[in-house]
Design an enzyme around this catalytic site. Structure first.
Site, PDB file in Angstrom:
ATOM      1  N   TYR A  46       0.747  -1.231  -0.014  1.00 24.55           N
ATOM      2  CA  TYR A  46      -0.068  -0.145   0.116  1.00 24.55           C
ATOM      3  C   TYR A  46       0.833   1.186  -0.028  1.00 24.55           C
ATOM      4  O   TYR A  46       0.661   2.045  -0.861  1.00 24.55           O
ATOM      5  CB  TYR A  46      -0.893  -0.044   1.321  1.00 24.55           C
ATOM      6  N   ASN A  75      -6.155   9.911   8.073  1.00 26.66           N
ATOM      7  CA  ASN A  75      -7.447   9.209   8.475  1.00 26.66           C
ATOM      8  C   ASN A  75      -8.546   9.991   8.424  1.00 26.66           C
ATOM      9  O   ASN A  75      -8.739  11.025   9.190  1.00 26.66           O
ATOM     10  CB  ASN A  75      -7.272   8.525   9.773  1.00 26.66           C
ATOM     11  N   VAL A  89     -11.397   3.520  13.395  1.00 26.77           N
ATOM     12  CA  VAL A  89     -12.694   4.244  13.737  1.00 26.77           C
ATOM     13  C   VAL A  89     -13.941   3.249  13.715  1.00 26.77           C
ATOM     14  O   VAL A  89     -14.695   3.266  14.478  1.00 26.77           O
ATOM     15  CB  VAL A  89     -13.082   5.761  13.229  1.00 26.77           C
ATOM     16  N   ASP A 107       0.395  -1.159  22.443  1.00 26.02           N
ATOM     17  CA  ASP A 107      -0.050  -0.458  23.812  1.00 26.02           C
ATOM     18  C   ASP A 107      -0.824   0.738  23.697  1.00 26.02           C
ATOM     19  O   ASP A 107      -1.306   1.140  24.776  1.00 26.02           O
ATOM     20  CB  ASP A 107       1.301   0.272  24.528  1.00 26.02           C
ATOM     21  N   GLY A 108      -1.471   1.016  22.359  1.00 23.07           N
ATOM     22  CA  GLY A 108      -2.422   1.960  22.277  1.00 23.07           C
ATOM     23  C   GLY A 108      -1.913   3.300  22.399  1.00 23.07           C
ATOM     24  O   GLY A 108      -2.511   4.393  22.266  1.00 23.07           O
ATOM     25  N   ARG A 112      -2.763   8.898  15.524  1.00 23.64           N
ATOM     26  CA  ARG A 112      -3.502   9.251  14.498  1.00 23.64           C
ATOM     27  C   ARG A 112      -4.193  10.512  14.460  1.00 23.64           C
ATOM     28  O   ARG A 112      -4.514  10.983  15.376  1.00 23.64           O
ATOM     29  CB  ARG A 112      -4.400   8.127  13.983  1.00 23.64           C
TER      30      ARG A 112
END
Length: 225
Positions: A46, A75, A89, A107-108, A112
């Site tokens: 991509y 995004n 999302v 780990d989050g 973004r």
């Protein structure tokens, strides 16, 4: 498509992506940054595909005089997205509505930037109607970690929604935030819809399509002028 644009004398729009920056070593990302992409990574088809598309577009522009425009889209979310398209999302919203855990990879803490669809459409229109080739970053500079995004979804849909951590995907970019100075200056564009304002409109549309709730049948089509 470039060949067709050449034959008929059309103005050509390439909707590129923030993924051309890869896992950026520069933050926020400006259009002059060349990126940090692994050419043999699991995501490279991509990333490199879009980078190649930009190369071809500029070659046609410089070599054959084709009128082109390049937008690097960050995004984007909003009503009418595919419910199970795998984007973060739509994943979070669908999971929260279905009372499933919100799946956070790693780990989050990776970030973004999320722009509402009407802001993107306005940016693309200004790009196509203007005289500047680009590339232009089109995105909302508001930066969220995945955990912060999960919190906004919880606040919007279900405060009791659980979060489930899973192993991160390979070559997942750590940070992503557009510098939109160029779009502000040359296109007179910047996003107007915050995540907390735009997300409920997407949620209403998803709720209606998942459950057929007539109370939300109008909410999903709302846009901002």
């Amino acid at each position: 498509m470039l060949g067709l644009a050449k034959r008929v004398g059309a103005r050509f729009l390439l909707t590129s992506t923030s993924e051309v920056y890869g896992d950026p070593l520069q933050h926020p990302q400006v259009e002059s940054y060349w990126g940090n992409v692994n050419p043999i990574g699991v995501r490279s088809c991509y990333d490199e595909g879009k980078r190649t598309a930009e190369t071809l577009t500029m070659d046609y522009h410089r070599g054959l005089g084709i009128e082109v425009r390049i937008a690097r889209i960050f995004n984007t979310y909003g009503p009418r997205m595919c419910i199970d398209d795998g984007r973060v999302v739509s994943n979070f919203v669908a999971q929260a509505l279905r009372k499933e855990p919100l799946t956070v990879y790693g780990d989050g803490k990776q970030t973004r930037s999320f722009q509402y669809v009407s802001d993107l459409v306005e940016g693309l229109m200004r790009l196509m109607e203007g005289n500047h080739v680009g590339p232009f970053n089109l995105g909302n500079p508001g930066e969220f970690t995945m955990l912060e995004l999960a919190q906004v979804v919880q606040d919007t849909i279900d405060p009791n929604a659980k979060i489930e951590f899973r192993p991160n995907t390979e070559d997942d970019p750590h940070k992503r935030k557009p510098d939109i100075s160029k779009a502000k200056e040359l296109l007179g564009w910047e996003p107007n819809v915050s995540l907390r304002k735009g997300l409920p409109l997407m949620v209403a549309d998803f709720r209606h399509r998942i459950f057929g709730d007539p109370r939300d049948s109008q909410g999903g089509s709302t846009t901002f002028a």
